[in-house]
Motif scaffolding. Structure first.
Motif, PDB file in Angstrom:
ATOM      1  N   ASP A  24       1.067  -1.397  -0.026  1.00 45.50           N
ATOM      2  CA  ASP A  24       0.022  -0.115  -0.072  1.00 45.50           C
ATOM      3  C   ASP A  24       0.783   1.454  -0.095  1.00 45.50           C
ATOM      4  OD1 ASP A  24      -2.360  -1.926  -0.052  1.00 45.50           O
ATOM      5  OD2 ASP A  24      -2.835  -1.080   2.331  1.00 45.50           O
ATOM      6  N   LEU A  25       2.125   1.268   0.742  1.00 38.59           N
ATOM      7  CA  LEU A  25       2.448   2.038   0.526  1.00 38.59           C
ATOM      8  C   LEU A  25       3.188   2.277  -0.712  1.00 38.59           C
ATOM      9  CD1 LEU A  25       4.584   1.959   4.621  1.00 38.59           C
ATOM     10  CD2 LEU A  25       3.066   3.439   3.811  1.00 38.59           C
ATOM     11  N   VAL A  26       4.418   1.796  -1.669  1.00 37.74           N
ATOM     12  CA  VAL A  26       4.865   2.171  -2.773  1.00 37.74           C
ATOM     13  C   VAL A  26       3.150   2.460  -3.581  1.00 37.74           C
ATOM     14  CG1 VAL A  26       5.709   0.451  -4.563  1.00 37.74           C
ATOM     15  CG2 VAL A  26       6.178  -0.587  -2.293  1.00 37.74           C
ATOM     16  N   ARG A  27       1.989   1.530  -3.696  1.00 39.14           N
ATOM     17  CA  ARG A  27       1.392   2.618  -4.053  1.00 39.14           C
ATOM     18  C   ARG A  27       0.804   3.419  -4.461  1.00 39.14           C
ATOM     19  NH1 ARG A  27      -1.661  -2.617  -2.391  1.00 39.14           N
ATOM     20  NH2 ARG A  27      -1.245  -4.019  -3.797  1.00 39.14           N
ATOM     21  N   LEU A  28       0.894   4.376  -3.524  1.00 36.78           N
ATOM     22  CA  LEU A  28       1.141   5.668  -3.198  1.00 36.78           C
ATOM     23  C   LEU A  28       2.140   6.771  -3.968  1.00 36.78           C
ATOM     24  CD1 LEU A  28       0.177   6.145   1.223  1.00 36.78           C
ATOM     25  CD2 LEU A  28      -1.149   6.008  -0.769  1.00 36.78           C
ATOM     26  N   ARG A  29       2.687   5.968  -4.064  1.00 35.02           N
ATOM     27  CA  ARG A  29       3.845   6.671  -4.549  1.00 35.02           C
ATOM     28  C   ARG A  29       4.226   6.421  -6.437  1.00 35.02           C
ATOM     29  NH1 ARG A  29       9.133   6.751  -0.281  1.00 35.02           N
ATOM     30  NH2 ARG A  29       9.839   7.545  -2.464  1.00 35.02           N
ATOM     31  N   SER A 189      14.182  -6.145  19.164  1.00 35.34           N
ATOM     32  CA  SER A 189      13.983  -5.029  18.431  1.00 35.34           C
ATOM     33  C   SER A 189      13.201  -5.872  17.343  1.00 35.34           C
ATOM     34  CB  SER A 189      15.485  -4.696  17.609  1.00 35.34           C
ATOM     35  OG  SER A 189      15.656  -5.373  16.463  1.00 35.34           O
ATOM     36  N   GLU A 190      11.932  -4.633  16.945  1.00 37.63           N
ATOM     37  CA  GLU A 190      11.073  -4.926  16.162  1.00 37.63           C
ATOM     38  C   GLU A 190      11.557  -5.315  14.831  1.00 37.63           C
ATOM     39  OE1 GLU A 190       7.755  -5.440  16.732  1.00 37.63           O
ATOM     40  OE2 GLU A 190       8.690  -5.226  18.832  1.00 37.63           O
ATOM     41  N   PRO A 191      10.994  -6.409  13.553  1.00 35.92           N
ATOM     42  CA  PRO A 191      11.091  -6.948  12.332  1.00 35.92           C
ATOM     43  C   PRO A 191      11.282  -5.718  11.872  1.00 35.92           C
ATOM     44  CG  PRO A 191       9.547  -7.909  13.186  1.00 35.92           C
ATOM     45  CD  PRO A 191       9.518  -6.810  14.431  1.00 35.92           C
ATOM     46  N   VAL A 192      11.869  -5.440  10.415  1.00 34.78           N
ATOM     47  CA  VAL A 192      12.002  -4.627   9.330  1.00 34.78           C
ATOM     48  C   VAL A 192      10.740  -3.898   9.223  1.00 34.78           C
ATOM     49  CG1 VAL A 192      12.405  -4.008   7.104  1.00 34.78           C
ATOM     50  CG2 VAL A 192      13.476  -5.448   8.866  1.00 34.78           C
ATOM     51  N   GLY A 193       9.487  -4.414   8.806  1.00 33.90           N
ATOM     52  CA  GLY A 193       8.392  -3.978   8.702  1.00 33.90           C
ATOM     53  C   GLY A 193       8.150  -3.290   7.634  1.00 33.90           C
ATOM     54  N   ALA A 194       6.659  -2.653   8.011  1.00 35.26           N
ATOM     55  CA  ALA A 194       6.576  -1.672   6.414  1.00 35.26           C
ATOM     56  C   ALA A 194       7.436   0.032   6.774  1.00 35.26           C
ATOM     57  CB  ALA A 194       4.816  -1.327   6.341  1.00 35.26           C
ATOM     58  N   HIS A 195       8.712   0.578   6.630  1.00 38.33           N
ATOM     59  CA  HIS A 195       9.229   1.474   6.494  1.00 38.33           C
ATOM     60  C   HIS A 195       9.371   1.920   5.844  1.00 38.33           C
ATOM     61  CE1 HIS A 195      12.006   3.429   8.099  1.00 38.33           C
ATOM     62  NE2 HIS A 195      12.378   3.177   9.075  1.00 38.33           N
ATOM     63  N   PRO A 196       9.509   3.493   6.135  1.00 37.61           N
ATOM     64  CA  PRO A 196       9.555   4.194   4.675  1.00 37.61           C
ATOM     65  C   PRO A 196      10.666   4.277   4.233  1.00 37.61           C
ATOM     66  CG  PRO A 196       9.001   5.747   6.201  1.00 37.61           C
ATOM     67  CD  PRO A 196       8.583   4.060   7.216  1.00 37.61           C
ATOM     68  N   LEU A 197      12.137   3.330   4.232  1.00 36.84           N
ATOM     69  CA  LEU A 197      13.860   3.027   3.946  1.00 36.84           C
ATOM     70  C   LEU A 197      13.554   1.924   2.910  1.00 36.84           C
ATOM     71  CD1 LEU A 197      15.760   4.187   6.662  1.00 36.84           C
ATOM     72  CD2 LEU A 197      15.240   5.281   4.488  1.00 36.84           C
ATOM     73  N   VAL A 198      11.956   1.262   3.037  1.00 39.09           N
ATOM     74  CA  VAL A 198      12.260   0.124   2.906  1.00 39.09           C
ATOM     75  C   VAL A 198      11.614   0.465   1.130  1.00 39.09           C
ATOM     76  CG1 VAL A 198      10.830  -2.357   2.653  1.00 39.09           C
ATOM     77  CG2 VAL A 198      11.489  -1.758   4.405  1.00 39.09           C
ATOM     78  N   VAL A 199      10.550   1.150   1.491  1.00 36.93           N
ATOM     79  CA  VAL A 199       9.292   1.796   0.267  1.00 36.93           C
ATOM     80  C   VAL A 199      10.501   2.389  -0.598  1.00 36.93           C
ATOM     81  CG1 VAL A 199       7.804   3.297  -0.932  1.00 36.93           C
ATOM     82  CG2 VAL A 199       7.694   1.892   1.956  1.00 36.93           C
ATOM     83  N   ASP A 200      11.210   2.944  -0.376  1.00 35.99           N
ATOM     84  CA  ASP A 200      12.090   3.287  -0.767  1.00 35.99           C
ATOM     85  C   ASP A 200      13.582   2.484  -1.830  1.00 35.99           C
ATOM     86  OD1 ASP A 200      11.570   6.210   0.181  1.00 35.99           O
ATOM     87  OD2 ASP A 200      12.700   6.565   1.225  1.00 35.99           O
ATOM     88  N   VAL A 201      13.488   1.969  -1.085  1.00 38.84           N
ATOM     89  CA  VAL A 201      14.208   0.661  -1.798  1.00 38.84           C
ATOM     90  C   VAL A 201      13.871  -0.118  -3.075  1.00 38.84           C
ATOM     91  CG1 VAL A 201      15.953  -1.356  -1.407  1.00 38.84           C
ATOM     92  CG2 VAL A 201      16.021   0.623   0.037  1.00 38.84           C
ATOM     93  N   LEU A 202      12.329  -0.223  -2.474  1.00 37.26           N
ATOM     94  CA  LEU A 202      11.494  -0.901  -3.586  1.00 37.26           C
ATOM     95  C   LEU A 202      11.422  -0.301  -5.394  1.00 37.26           C
ATOM     96  CD1 LEU A 202       9.264  -3.412  -1.011  1.00 37.26           C
ATOM     97  CD2 LEU A 202      11.165  -3.729  -2.257  1.00 37.26           C
ATOM     98  N   LEU A 203      11.216   0.576  -4.588  1.00 37.62           N
ATOM     99  CA  LEU A 203      10.955   1.885  -5.396  1.00 37.62           C
ATOM    100  C   LEU A 203      11.882   1.809  -6.862  1.00 37.62           C
ATOM    101  CD1 LEU A 203       8.243   4.830  -3.943  1.00 37.62           C
ATOM    102  CD2 LEU A 203       7.705   3.295  -5.875  1.00 37.62           C
ATOM    103  N   ARG A 204      13.160   2.413  -5.940  1.00 42.55           N
ATOM    104  CA  ARG A 204      14.223   2.073  -6.428  1.00 42.55           C
ATOM    105  C   ARG A 204      14.574   1.427  -7.641  1.00 42.55           C
ATOM    106  NH1 ARG A 204      19.215   0.477  -4.860  1.00 42.55           N
ATOM    107  NH2 ARG A 204      19.129   0.469  -2.624  1.00 42.55           N
ATOM    108  N   LYS A 205      14.951  -0.333  -6.885  1.00 39.30           N
ATOM    109  CA  LYS A 205      15.113  -1.598  -7.229  1.00 39.30           C
ATOM    110  C   LYS A 205      14.263  -1.201  -8.901  1.00 39.30           C
ATOM    111  CE  LYS A 205      16.877  -3.902  -3.682  1.00 39.30           C
ATOM    112  NZ  LYS A 205      18.548  -3.807  -5.135  1.00 39.30           N
ATOM    113  N   TYR A 206      13.031  -1.016  -9.207  1.00 43.56           N
ATOM    114  CA  TYR A 206      11.890  -1.173 -10.034  1.00 43.56           C
ATOM    115  C   TYR A 206      11.936  -0.374 -10.447  1.00 43.56           C
ATOM    116  CZ  TYR A 206       7.684  -0.311 -12.642  1.00 43.56           C
ATOM    117  OH  TYR A 206       6.770  -0.561 -13.755  1.00 43.56           O
ATOM    118  N   TYR A 207      12.977   1.378 -10.421  1.00 42.66           N
ATOM    119  CA  TYR A 207      12.540   1.924 -11.765  1.00 42.66           C
ATOM    120  C   TYR A 207      14.282   1.672 -12.468  1.00 42.66           C
ATOM    121  CZ  TYR A 207       9.398   4.650 -10.796  1.00 42.66           C
ATOM    122  OH  TYR A 207       7.546   5.188  -9.721  1.00 42.66           O
TER     123      TYR A 207
END
Length: 217
Positions: A24-29, A189-207
């Motif tokens: 969902d966070l990826v879709r927003l961007r 610590s908590e798991p990585v989860g839905a963090h904005p930095l994760v979204v940044d990485v996924l977007l970069r890999k896609y583009y």
């Protein structure tokens, strides 16, 4: 071109919610379709989602069997599908932040806790993550050894009087992360989860993958 986020899959509903939250966070961007697929356990699998031109980004912390074998087999060599590298070590800054949130302090002894893998290259990636985080040891929840409680005990014996912290090298809550609560550490610590930095990485890999595809078309 569609983006397919390929996750491992879990029977724990909390893990599924994290996968959907990341999507969902990826879709927003993005202004392209974004679909979730699973390499194992859950549906839909990758095979059923790659139904046309798309870029598949594995949301995995290491390139183990699923990333190297399972997902490519499910893609089936389709020329219109591009498979990127996984999330991997790009998640290290997120784990640092999760440690701070958990109360990690300078001077604490740190153990990195990972799921484990039968793939030596995946285990090497976990060890590299431990080095980047400054962890003194690595323990595994399943598949590989040594196990996390054993490592926590060994580290505590080496540094008596110091707190022992465990950094969760896991993407989402579930059975594996739940086991860490019983590992004997002073904090986890908590798991990585839905963090904005994760979204940044996924977007970069896609583009990056899409740009390379357009250059070679």
């Amino acid at each position: 071109m569609k983006l397919v986020l390929a996750f491992h899959g879990t029977r724990d509903p909390r893990g599924g919610l994290v996968c959907e939250e990341i999507a969902d966070l990826v879709r927003l961007r993005m202004d392209v379709p974004v679909e979730v697929a699973y390499a194992d356990v859950r549906q839909p699998d990758v095979r059923s989602v790659v139904d046309g031109p798309c870029i598949v980004v594995p949301v995995f912390l290491a390139a183990g069997y699923h990333v190297r074998v399972d997902i490519p087999e499910q893609i089936g060599g389709r020329p219109d599908v591009v498979l990127t590298s996984p999330l991997g070590l790009d998640a290290v800054p997120v784990v640092r932040e999760r440690l701070r949130e958990a109360g990690f302090r300078r001077g604490d002894a740190l153990v990195l806790a990972a799921a484990g893998s039968s793939d030596a290259r995946a285990l090497a990636s976990v060890r590299r993550a431990a080095e980047l985080l400054g962890a003194s040891a690595v323990g595994y929840v399943a598949t590989a050894t040594p196990r996390v409680p054993e490592v926590v005990d060994e580290v505590r014996a080496r540094v008596p009087g110091r707190r022992v912290a465990v950094a969760s090298w896991l993407l989402a809550p579930g059975t594996f992360h739940g086991a860490l609560a019983r590992c004997g550490a002073d904090l986890v610590s908590e798991p990585v989860g839905a963090h904005p930095l994760v979204v940044d990485v996924l977007l970069r890999k896609y583009y990056e993958a899409r740009a390379l595809l357009l250059q070679t078309a």
